[in-house]
Write a protein that holds these residues in place. Structure first.
Motif, PDB file in Angstrom:
ATOM      1  N   ASP A 427       0.815  -1.223   0.000  1.00  0.00           N
ATOM      2  CA  ASP A 427       0.000   0.000   0.000  1.00  0.00           C
ATOM      3  C   ASP A 427       0.848   1.272   0.000  1.00  0.00           C
ATOM      4  O   ASP A 427       0.599   2.220   0.755  1.00  0.00           O
ATOM      5  N   THR A 428       1.843   1.307  -0.868  1.00  0.00           N
ATOM      6  CA  THR A 428       2.620   2.520  -1.111  1.00  0.00           C
ATOM      7  C   THR A 428       2.105   3.172  -2.385  1.00  0.00           C
ATOM      8  O   THR A 428       2.000   2.505  -3.429  1.00  0.00           O
ATOM      9  N   VAL A 429       1.781   4.450  -2.307  1.00  0.00           N
ATOM     10  CA  VAL A 429       1.246   5.191  -3.450  1.00  0.00           C
ATOM     11  C   VAL A 429       2.048   6.476  -3.625  1.00  0.00           C
ATOM     12  O   VAL A 429       2.093   7.309  -2.710  1.00  0.00           O
ATOM     13  N   SER A 454       8.806 -11.868 -11.475  1.00  0.00           N
ATOM     14  CA  SER A 454      10.070 -11.127 -11.368  1.00  0.00           C
ATOM     15  C   SER A 454       9.887  -9.644 -11.666  1.00  0.00           C
ATOM     16  O   SER A 454      10.712  -8.822 -11.258  1.00  0.00           O
ATOM     17  N   GLY A 455       8.819  -9.312 -12.374  1.00  0.00           N
ATOM     18  CA  GLY A 455       8.549  -7.906 -12.684  1.00  0.00           C
ATOM     19  C   GLY A 455       7.314  -7.391 -12.001  1.00  0.00           C
ATOM     20  O   GLY A 455       6.713  -6.403 -12.443  1.00  0.00           O
ATOM     21  N   ARG A 456       6.913  -8.026 -10.915  1.00  0.00           N
ATOM     22  CA  ARG A 456       5.660  -7.684 -10.229  1.00  0.00           C
ATOM     23  C   ARG A 456       5.669  -6.227  -9.760  1.00  0.00           C
ATOM     24  O   ARG A 456       6.716  -5.629  -9.502  1.00  0.00           O
ATOM     25  N   SER A 457       4.493  -5.689  -9.615  1.00  0.00           N
ATOM     26  CA  SER A 457       4.353  -4.319  -9.137  1.00  0.00           C
ATOM     27  C   SER A 457       4.552  -4.279  -7.621  1.00  0.00           C
ATOM     28  O   SER A 457       3.972  -5.079  -6.885  1.00  0.00           O
ATOM     29  N   THR A 518      -7.365   3.268  -2.330  1.00  0.00           N
ATOM     30  CA  THR A 518      -7.027   4.675  -2.563  1.00  0.00           C
ATOM     31  C   THR A 518      -7.388   5.000  -4.003  1.00  0.00           C
ATOM     32  O   THR A 518      -6.982   4.276  -4.933  1.00  0.00           O
ATOM     33  N   GLN A 519      -8.148   6.080  -4.195  1.00  0.00           N
ATOM     34  CA  GLN A 519      -8.684   6.414  -5.522  1.00  0.00           C
ATOM     35  C   GLN A 519      -8.315   7.840  -5.905  1.00  0.00           C
ATOM     36  O   GLN A 519      -8.425   8.758  -5.100  1.00  0.00           O
ATOM     37  N   MET A 520      -7.909   8.001  -7.162  1.00  0.00           N
ATOM     38  CA  MET A 520      -7.619   9.326  -7.718  1.00  0.00           C
ATOM     39  C   MET A 520      -8.653   9.646  -8.778  1.00  0.00           C
ATOM     40  O   MET A 520      -8.827   8.894  -9.747  1.00  0.00           O
ATOM     41  N   ASP A 521      -9.353  10.770  -8.603  1.00  0.00           N
ATOM     42  CA  ASP A 521     -10.315  11.272  -9.582  1.00  0.00           C
ATOM     43  C   ASP A 521      -9.677  12.415 -10.354  1.00  0.00           C
ATOM     44  O   ASP A 521      -9.129  13.347  -9.742  1.00  0.00           O
ATOM     45  N   TYR A 522      -9.772  12.367 -11.669  1.00  0.00           N
ATOM     46  CA  TYR A 522      -9.152  13.365 -12.526  1.00  0.00           C
ATOM     47  C   TYR A 522     -10.226  14.279 -13.103  1.00  0.00           C
ATOM     48  O   TYR A 522     -11.166  13.819 -13.759  1.00  0.00           O
ATOM     49  N   ALA A 545      -6.446  -2.182  -1.477  1.00  0.00           N
ATOM     50  CA  ALA A 545      -5.521  -2.518  -0.394  1.00  0.00           C
ATOM     51  C   ALA A 545      -4.832  -3.855  -0.694  1.00  0.00           C
ATOM     52  O   ALA A 545      -5.472  -4.814  -1.139  1.00  0.00           O
ATOM     53  N   ASN A 546      -3.532  -3.877  -0.478  1.00  0.00           N
ATOM     54  CA  ASN A 546      -2.687  -5.061  -0.645  1.00  0.00           C
ATOM     55  C   ASN A 546      -2.517  -5.524  -2.085  1.00  0.00           C
ATOM     56  O   ASN A 546      -1.948  -6.586  -2.326  1.00  0.00           O
ATOM     57  N   SER A 547      -2.978  -4.744  -3.055  1.00  0.00           N
ATOM     58  CA  SER A 547      -2.906  -5.199  -4.448  1.00  0.00           C
ATOM     59  C   SER A 547      -1.653  -4.723  -5.182  1.00  0.00           C
ATOM     60  O   SER A 547      -1.151  -5.408  -6.077  1.00  0.00           O
ATOM     61  N   GLN A 548      -1.176  -3.506  -4.882  1.00  0.00           N
ATOM     62  CA  GLN A 548      -0.045  -2.900  -5.585  1.00  0.00           C
ATOM     63  C   GLN A 548      -0.323  -2.779  -7.088  1.00  0.00           C
ATOM     64  O   GLN A 548       0.599  -2.813  -7.903  1.00  0.00           O
ATOM     65  N   GLN A 549      -1.572  -2.617  -7.452  1.00  0.00           N
ATOM     66  CA  GLN A 549      -1.954  -2.463  -8.853  1.00  0.00           C
ATOM     67  C   GLN A 549      -3.080  -1.439  -8.968  1.00  0.00           C
ATOM     68  O   GLN A 549      -3.902  -1.309  -8.047  1.00  0.00           O
ATOM     69  N   VAL A 550      -3.124  -0.739 -10.110  1.00  0.00           N
ATOM     70  CA  VAL A 550      -4.191   0.233 -10.343  1.00  0.00           C
ATOM     71  C   VAL A 550      -5.270  -0.390 -11.226  1.00  0.00           C
ATOM     72  O   VAL A 550      -5.001  -1.294 -12.018  1.00  0.00           O
ATOM     73  N   HIS A 551      -6.490   0.123 -11.088  1.00  0.00           N
ATOM     74  CA  HIS A 551      -7.591  -0.330 -11.932  1.00  0.00           C
ATOM     75  C   HIS A 551      -8.550   0.840 -12.140  1.00  0.00           C
ATOM     76  O   HIS A 551      -8.637   1.750 -11.306  1.00  0.00           O
ATOM     77  N   PRO A 552      -9.281   0.835 -13.264  1.00  0.00           N
ATOM     78  CA  PRO A 552     -10.208   1.944 -13.531  1.00  0.00           C
ATOM     79  C   PRO A 552     -11.448   1.859 -12.668  1.00  0.00           C
ATOM     80  O   PRO A 552     -11.878   0.781 -12.258  1.00  0.00           O
ATOM     81  N   VAL A 553     -12.026   3.026 -12.384  1.00  0.00           N
ATOM     82  CA  VAL A 553     -13.268   3.143 -11.620  1.00  0.00           C
ATOM     83  C   VAL A 553     -14.211   4.005 -12.453  1.00  0.00           C
ATOM     84  O   VAL A 553     -13.779   4.992 -13.074  1.00  0.00           O
TER      85      VAL A 553
END
Length: 560
Positions: A427-429, A454-457, A518-522, A545-553
């Motif tokens: 959960d580092t952003v 090996s290239g995981r986020s 954690t969500q960012m609205d543009y 949380a705990n994913s280390q990946q982004v996804h669209p909302v």
């Protein structure tokens, strides 16, 4: 893009500030009279910053006499009263005091109001000769042991007055749901009129003051003052506390430890003297700690942590003061030189400690320049190592397109990413400005093998666009969302970890943090050259949380 109505509520309520004949600390003033009379002395608005659970910084600038203009060095030594209250009408004052200012500090007022309650909204004002400033609203941070259900921040960067109006600030100021505003740098620009304006021909929508590139202490003070006279910036400062860091233009373009691209010693003098002047003015004019206290000159460290209960800690970086000179743009291997640094050794140790002390769930990092690899192409690290055994020429993470960001300092980036992986940090952003465009990215341990193990986020990054500074369609003169689409596709094809990219729009972002995600609205403004431009929501991205990946909302967060 679907327009939505942004929450509207005017927060710059000078009418609640006080009457022209106010008795200090007593009574309720006449609004209209105070709004006019008080502005004679408080021309640059009010601001707050760096909220702690029981304290917050308060700021204003006094003009005690007509000749005491910013940078003039003139005007008397005077005392200013200040008040903090639970209500706009100041019937419940909880803190008050006096502050002495003078021309030595350009008649700025900066103090820490203490003894406040955690996560509480307060109102504040300043008083001089019976007249009151506009009223500001601020908010303290949650207590260290508190578990807030969520936090909400405005996120902005890159506001060039010559390139447009600050409508993005106006729309953020009309929200009433922000815990703070995170400003990630380029709060103002150093250029002369006719330089770095709007579009490829650098047209000045508004002209900088003074009318030359700023170099002296008086110059920097005047430029701060000009930006602080902007009504939309004043409104946003009066709405919520700011948490700021600088990038380069608060001093000059592409700055590094020992110089800058836009500094010529032969005509502009010693670099370290210029940098000291810029920092002195920043210390005076911004609601920020430059050391352990709000006192001027008590320190030079701008990197610092702000904690918001057990939910989040925000580590604000300074990536200009300690960095090595930028590498050459062509791939020559120097971007990977471990002797070169963007953070400096002490700040790197501090950042790694911030990421692993486990005091909060979310580790937010205020990051002035982009950390995600943006390279062509990113070879797997074992392939790069093999080639370098023969040639020593390849950058470790591929050929960068911008060596002014972390891509030009890949040893430091690998140290941060490896630290996150080795310690199992979740959960580092990273929250980033600088590049006048909007991005959402996974941060891969090895960009060349992403998304394999090996290239995981190991973290995520949200990049906010510029308030006004030129982006791609401005420079090319192309219609919006035309030429840029091919460029965005090419970047994303070579960099699979980059999930969202918008090279065309100006605006602001809103970051919402909860235990779940954690969500960012543009949000984008329709026309940066129109001071009344509407704004609309354009995209939202989140990391669970705990994913280390982004996804669209598919929708932005709502108001409180």
């Amino acid at each position: 893009m679907t327009p939505i109505e942004i929450d509207r509520r005017s927060l710059l309520v000078a009418g609640a500030a006080g009457a022209g004949t106010l008795t200090l600390g007593l009574g309720d003033p006449e609004p209209a009279e105070a709004a006019t009379a008080g502005n004679r002395y408080f021309r640059h608005g009010v601001a707050s910053g760096d909220p702690h659970p029981t304290s917050v910084i308060l700021w204003t600038r006094l003009t005690p006499t007509p000749d005491a203009t910013p940078g003039s060095g003139r005007g008397p030594r005077v005392a200013v009263r200040w008040q903090v209250a639970r209500d706009r009408r100041f019937t419940d004052v909880v803190a008050t005091g006096a502050f002495t200012t003078s021309a030595r500090r350009d008649h700025t007022v900066k103090l820490e109001a203490t003894g406040l309650r955690p996560r509480t909204t307060y109102y504040y004002r300043f008083l001089y000769r019976g007249l009151a400033s506009p009223v500001g609203r601020t908010r303290t941070a949650p207590a260290a042991t508190a578990s807030p259900d969520h936090l909400r921040f405005g996120v902005v960067s890159c506001a060039n007055l010559q390139a447009g109006y600050f409508a993005a600030y106006r729309h953020l100021a009309r929200r009433d749901d922000l815990d703070a505003v995170i400003h990630l740098g380029d709060y103002f620009y150093e250029y002369a009129p006719g330089e770095y304006g709007a579009g490829n021909d650098n047209q000045d929508v508004r002209r900088h003051v003074p009318a030359h590139e700023i170099v002296t202490l008086a110059d920097y003070r005047q430029r701060h003052a000009q930006y602080k006279r902007d009504h939309d910036l004043q409104a946003l400062h009066a709405t919520a506390p700011f948490i700021v860091t600088w990038d380069d233009h608060e001093t000059t373009n592409d700055a590094y430890r020992a110089g800058a691209e836009n500094h010529q010693p032969a005509t502009e003098g010693d670099w370290f003297e210029r940098k000291a002047r810029a920092r002195r003015a920043y210390d005076e004019w911004m609601p920020v700690r430059m050391g352990d206290t709000v006192d001027l000159g008590d320190g030079t460290a701008l990197y610092r942590r702000l904690r918001f209960g057990t939910l989040a800690e925000l580590s604000m970086l300074d990536l200009r003061t300690y960095r090595s000179k930028q590498a050459q743009i062509l791939a020559d291997g120097t971007v990977s030189d471990p002797e070169r640094t963007i953070t400096g050794h002490a700040q790197m140790r501090w950042l790694k400690q911030s990421l692993t002390q486990n005091r909060t769930q979310w580790k937010l990092v205020g990051n002035p320049v982009m950390i995600s690899p943006v390279v062509f192409p990113p070879f797997p690290q074992d392939v790069t190592s093999a080639v370098n055994d023969v040639t020593g020429l390849l950058p470790e993470d591929g050929a960068p397109y911008n060596v002014d960001q972390w891509d030009g300092y890949t040893a430091d980036r690998r140290e941060v990413f490896r630290h996150l992986a080795d310690h199992g940090v979740k959960d580092t952003v990273f929250l980033t400005g600088d590049i006048h465009s909007a991005w959402a990215c996974d941060l891969p341990l090895d960009a060349g093998t992403y998304p394999t193990e090996s290239g995981r986020s190991v973290a995520t990054e949200f990049v906010c666009t510029s308030v006004t500074s030129n982006n791609l369609d401005d420079i090319t003169g192309s219609p919006r969302r035309t030429t840029s689409l091919g460029v965005e596709a090419a970047i994303q094809t070579s960099n699979r970890h980059i999930k969202y990219l918008n090279f065309d729009d100006h605006g602001f972002s809103v970051l919402d943090v909860s235990s779940r995600r954690t969500q960012m609205d543009y949000y984008v403004v329709a026309d940066r050259t129109d001071p009344r431009s509407p704004a609309s929501w354009t995209a939202s991205w989140a990391t669970r949380a705990n994913s280390q990946q982004v996804h669209p909302v598919d929708h932005p967060v709502g108001g409180r």
